[in-house]
Design an enzyme around this catalytic site. Structure first.
Site, PDB file in Angstrom:
ATOM      1  N   ASP A  31       0.821  -1.209   0.000  1.00  0.00           N
ATOM      2  CA  ASP A  31       0.000   0.000   0.000  1.00  0.00           C
ATOM      3  C   ASP A  31       0.860   1.266   0.000  1.00  0.00           C
ATOM      4  OD1 ASP A  31      -2.036  -1.812   0.307  1.00  0.00           O
ATOM      5  OD2 ASP A  31      -2.715  -1.065   2.249  1.00  0.00           O
ATOM      6  N   HIS A  55       3.730  -2.276   2.952  1.00  0.00           N
ATOM      7  CA  HIS A  55       3.688  -0.896   2.463  1.00  0.00           C
ATOM      8  C   HIS A  55       4.985  -0.541   1.745  1.00  0.00           C
ATOM      9  CE1 HIS A  55       0.767  -1.183   5.714  1.00  0.00           C
ATOM     10  NE2 HIS A  55       0.130  -0.170   5.149  1.00  0.00           N
TER      11      HIS A  55
END
Length: 238
Positions: free
Chosen positions: A51, A194
């Site tokens: 992400d 992430h």
């Protein structure tokens, strides 16, 4: 809150009974919008997802994934794609899947349905313009859904994706992230990591890169392979 559809009102009734916190943040919840948290358990496959990118640090992560032949799904923010279009294209050209992570990484809770739609639509537009791929998957920032998201996903033909294991790679040291991922490994698992830190420029993702470098060979030794989210959702894969 105005402008909600009948499904949203129906969901609100269910939320009142079942708990707003679960509806908003529960990985298995579909009360506020269609979503998945695990793929098919018929084969030893894991979906790696990242992400908040793209970021200046994403290419280093791409090198690690290429070394182990691991395709992944990147949920990108529209604002980061505008800032780093070359890196966004690099992710796509490497064969990874691109998902929608809103335009500005905004918290969607307590927001109007029109705001939610604009955030998703703006990200769809810029990601398609830059990479040539229109996202079909969506992940809400902070994993937090809200009323109005169901209609936005429907209008944009997006499926929500949560996770089986949240890596916590933005706050834990690499060794602890690795243990968490190894403990969460299983057929059809979806890992959430992430490659950015919201909209930060030049984010420090050394923990993420180090954890991925260590965990991939160990998962391969266990007999797992890696698939994009669209692939892992299929009961069979040719």
């Amino acid at each position: 809150m105005t402008g909600y559809s009948f499904p949203d009102l129906a969901a609100a009734i269910g939320v009142s009974a079942g708990g707003l916190a679960y509806a908003v943040r529960g990985p298995r919840s579909t009360l506020l919008a269609p979503s998945v948290y695990r793929g098919s358990q018929t084969r030893p496959a894991i979906a790696l997802t990242f992400d908040d990118g793209p970021s200046e640090s994403t290419p280093e992560l791409l090198d690690t994934l290429a070394r182990y032949g691991a395709p992944a799904t990147f949920f990108q923010c529209g604002a980061n794609v505008r800032r780093l279009p070359g890196i966004a294209r690099e992710v796509a050209s490497a064969g990874h899947e691109i998902g929608n992570h809103t335009d500005t990484h905004a918290r969607l809770y307590w927001r109007s349905s029109s705001f939610i739609y604009r955030e998703l639509a703006a990200a769809e537009e810029v990601i398609e313009q830059v990479t040539g791929a229109r996202p079909r998957l969506f992940r809400a920032p902070y994993g937090a859904r809200w009323f109005g998201l169901r209609d936005a996903q429907r209008r944009l033909s997006l499926m929500g994706v949560m996770w089986t294991t949240l890596a916590l790679d933005w706050k834990w040291p690499a060794d602890r992230v690795v243990r968490r991922l190894l403990n969460g490994a299983g057929n059809g698992a979806i890992f959430c990591l992430h490659d950015g830190r919201r909209l930060a420029q030049r984010p420090d993702i050394r923990v993420t890169v180090e954890a991925v470098r260590e965990v991939l060979p160990r998962l391969i030794e266990r007999g797992f392979h890696f698939e994009r989210v669209t692939e892992i959702l299929c009961p069979t894969k040719n």
